[in-house]
Design an enzyme around this catalytic site. Sequence first.
Site, PDB file in Angstrom:
ATOM      1  N   LYS A  27      -3.923  -4.781  -1.975  1.00 45.09           N
ATOM      2  CA  LYS A  27      -2.762  -3.906  -2.142  1.00 45.09           C
ATOM      3  C   LYS A  27      -2.900  -3.172  -3.472  1.00 45.09           C
ATOM      4  O   LYS A  27      -3.448  -3.694  -4.433  1.00 45.09           O
ATOM      5  CB  LYS A  27      -1.492  -4.756  -2.117  1.00 45.09           C
ATOM      6  CG  LYS A  27      -0.229  -3.934  -1.985  1.00 45.09           C
ATOM      7  CD  LYS A  27       0.945  -4.804  -1.549  1.00 45.09           C
ATOM      8  CE  LYS A  27       2.186  -3.962  -1.411  1.00 45.09           C
ATOM      9  NZ  LYS A  27       3.311  -4.672  -0.823  1.00 45.09           N
ATOM     10  N   ASP A  67       2.165  -3.935  11.064  1.00 48.61           N
ATOM     11  CA  ASP A  67       2.888  -4.452   9.898  1.00 48.61           C
ATOM     12  C   ASP A  67       3.926  -3.432   9.457  1.00 48.61           C
ATOM     13  O   ASP A  67       3.632  -2.541   8.660  1.00 48.61           O
ATOM     14  CB  ASP A  67       1.906  -4.770   8.758  1.00 48.61           C
ATOM     15  CG  ASP A  67       2.597  -5.519   7.623  1.00 48.61           C
ATOM     16  OD1 ASP A  67       3.758  -5.947   7.817  1.00 48.61           O
ATOM     17  OD2 ASP A  67       1.987  -5.676   6.548  1.00 48.61           O
ATOM     18  N   ASP A  82       4.767   2.060   0.017  1.00 47.05           N
ATOM     19  CA  ASP A  82       4.479   1.081   1.071  1.00 47.05           C
ATOM     20  C   ASP A  82       5.793   0.672   1.747  1.00 47.05           C
ATOM     21  O   ASP A  82       6.227  -0.470   1.664  1.00 47.05           O
ATOM     22  CB  ASP A  82       3.788  -0.137   0.425  1.00 47.05           C
ATOM     23  CG  ASP A  82       3.444  -1.208   1.442  1.00 47.05           C
ATOM     24  OD1 ASP A  82       3.124  -0.858   2.590  1.00 47.05           O
ATOM     25  OD2 ASP A  82       3.495  -2.402   1.083  1.00 47.05           O
ATOM     26  N   ASP A 108      -4.442  -2.428   5.165  1.00 47.51           N
ATOM     27  CA  ASP A 108      -3.062  -2.078   5.525  1.00 47.51           C
ATOM     28  C   ASP A 108      -2.867  -0.606   5.193  1.00 47.51           C
ATOM     29  O   ASP A 108      -3.131  -0.174   4.060  1.00 47.51           O
ATOM     30  CB  ASP A 108      -2.097  -2.964   4.720  1.00 47.51           C
ATOM     31  CG  ASP A 108      -0.632  -2.753   5.094  1.00 47.51           C
ATOM     32  OD1 ASP A 108      -0.206  -1.580   5.154  1.00 47.51           O
ATOM     33  OD2 ASP A 108       0.084  -3.747   5.298  1.00 47.51           O
ATOM     34  N   HIS A 125      -1.216   0.384   1.857  1.00 46.65           N
ATOM     35  CA  HIS A 125      -1.596  -0.278   0.604  1.00 46.65           C
ATOM     36  C   HIS A 125      -2.531   0.541  -0.287  1.00 46.65           C
ATOM     37  O   HIS A 125      -3.264  -0.018  -1.102  1.00 46.65           O
ATOM     38  CB  HIS A 125      -2.231  -1.638   0.920  1.00 46.65           C
ATOM     39  CG  HIS A 125      -1.212  -2.654   1.342  1.00 46.65           C
ATOM     40  ND1 HIS A 125      -1.476  -3.999   1.428  1.00 46.65           N
ATOM     41  CD2 HIS A 125       0.082  -2.516   1.682  1.00 46.65           C
ATOM     42  CE1 HIS A 125      -0.391  -4.638   1.818  1.00 46.65           C
ATOM     43  NE2 HIS A 125       0.572  -3.757   1.985  1.00 46.65           N
ATOM     44  N   ASP A 152       6.653   0.541   4.913  1.00 48.54           N
ATOM     45  CA  ASP A 152       6.567  -0.177   6.183  1.00 48.54           C
ATOM     46  C   ASP A 152       7.486   0.395   7.254  1.00 48.54           C
ATOM     47  O   ASP A 152       8.236  -0.329   7.902  1.00 48.54           O
ATOM     48  CB  ASP A 152       6.832  -1.678   5.974  1.00 48.54           C
ATOM     49  CG  ASP A 152       5.746  -2.334   5.143  1.00 48.54           C
ATOM     50  OD1 ASP A 152       4.620  -2.449   5.647  1.00 48.54           O
ATOM     51  OD2 ASP A 152       6.012  -2.706   3.989  1.00 48.54           O
TER      52      ASP A 152
HETATM   53  C1  LIG Z   1       4.702  -9.919   5.666  1.00 46.46           C
HETATM   54  C2  LIG Z   1       3.235  -9.529   5.536  1.00 46.46           C
HETATM   55  O1  LIG Z   1       2.427 -10.573   5.248  1.00 46.46           O
HETATM   56  C3  LIG Z   1       3.082  -8.494   4.502  1.00 46.46           C
HETATM   57  O2  LIG Z   1       3.680  -7.329   5.028  1.00 46.46           O
HETATM   58  C4  LIG Z   1       1.676  -8.146   4.048  1.00 46.46           C
HETATM   59  O3  LIG Z   1       0.784  -8.044   5.105  1.00 46.46           O
HETATM   60  C5  LIG Z   1       1.816  -6.874   3.333  1.00 46.46           C
HETATM   61  O4  LIG Z   1       1.407  -5.862   3.851  1.00 46.46           O
HETATM   62  C6  LIG Z   1       2.497  -6.861   2.029  1.00 46.46           C
HETATM   63  O5  LIG Z   1       2.719  -5.591   1.577  1.00 46.46           O
HETATM   64 MN   LIG Z   2       0.098  -5.844   5.540  1.00 44.26          MN
END
Ligand SMILES: C[C@H](O)[C@H](O)[C@@H](O)C(=O)CO
Ligand SMILES: [Mn+2]
Length: 425
Positions: A228, A326, A294, A259, A262, A296
């Site tokens: 990350k 994710d 980030d 990810d 990230h 999500d």
């Molecule tokens: C909850 C996950 O483990 C988490 O989102 C992780 O994968 C991540 O991306 C943290 O930023």
């Molecule tokens: Mn992730």
Amino acid sequence: MDQQIRKSYEDAKTLYSQHGIDVDQALEKLAQIKISLHCWQGDDVRGFLFRDAELSGGIAVTGSYPGRAATPDQLRDDLEKALSLIPGKHKVNLHAIYADTEEKVDLDELEPRHFQRWVDWAKDQGLGLDFNPTYFSHPKAADGFTLSHADEEIRQFWIRHGKASRKIAEHFGRELGQPCVTNSWVPDGYKDTPVDRLSPRQRLRDSLDEIFSEEIDPSYNIDAVESKLFGLGSESYVVGSHEFYMGYALSRGKAVCLDAGHFHPTEVISNKLTSILMFSEHLLLHVSRPVRWDSDHVVTMDDELLEIARELVRGDLLPRTSIGLDFFDGSINHIAAWVIGTRNTIKALLRAMLEPVDELKRIELAGDFTSRLALTEEFKSYPFGAVWDYYCASQGVPVREQWLHEVKRYEEQVLSARYSLVQNS
Ligand SMILES: C[C@H](O)[C@H](O)[C@@H](O)C(=O)CO
Ligand SMILES: [Mn+2]
């Protein structure tokens, strides 16, 4: 099946075949691809082990849409509902805090039996399971450090958790007859500029080495490590950076987890897949949608999703890539979020499979970049929607937005009852 759906499909097939694309074969391939649905979208990353714990680790869920799952049974019901609206057979991705047990057990004491109800359910549903140790939302992660902690006692606690997690994953793999991907993400980092960047990274490396010291059959468990760039409260320095994990994974034979949220805001993971897979056997993706950070957000059919799908298809990289989702959006119906994000991910793969890859590669090699651009652009409006509708119908799931009616009905009949329970308690 609806005659119009079939007719549109046949017409589309004729068009695609003019470019040498075998649509039936593409759908057969598509049906083999498993997407790992992340359980944490269903309850805003709360889990069941420590019900009063605040979400920590520099991640955040925004929104207060009612009806999120509050028990393992509710979460499984919601996942079943979502999966009934998504074509194909998939996997569910669990975090350690989603243990289904009445025992009071800490993270370093978890055993496979604490997840047996998940395994029985997965067997019954014909699903695979993936796993994640939870290195956050725990008092021993309160200062933002876990596997790289300078306090040996705390570091050892998290190492025990990492080891316990791999045993759980091995059990999943053995019981379900397919490998469980175990992804390690730690939030460790500093808000402000550190003096010593090296020591935490040395400790993280040593902790991971210890966790991975036990050999586990890769047909049961595949280890992945997730980097990350920054988190909330770790803006200046993250121990597990991209370079750290690239080096770690490649030198230890582990999978890198990329990810989509990230990296720097203009940096995309689609451009990294072919580089990493030249040197690594396996890759894990966390398909997400960062909006300015980030954040999500739920995965939409945007350029980057399509580009990720194209890279996987064009390079024939799907057999060596595990695709996990994710995102955690608490502002919309939790089940709809899964359905939208997963259907989009599968649909993007289909779109990529319906491009004339061989022809485009030939054109590119010949240096005809005019035709490359023209054809790529024209294919954006080829009738992939007709193929998608046929695929959904043939897989027995709702066509187009019909799935939304199902979610609304479920909301009325099931989720609203949960909501009134919370209000009355
Ligand atoms: C909850 C996950 O483990 C988490 O989102 C992780 O994968 C991540 O991306 C943290 O930023
Ligand atoms: Mn992730």
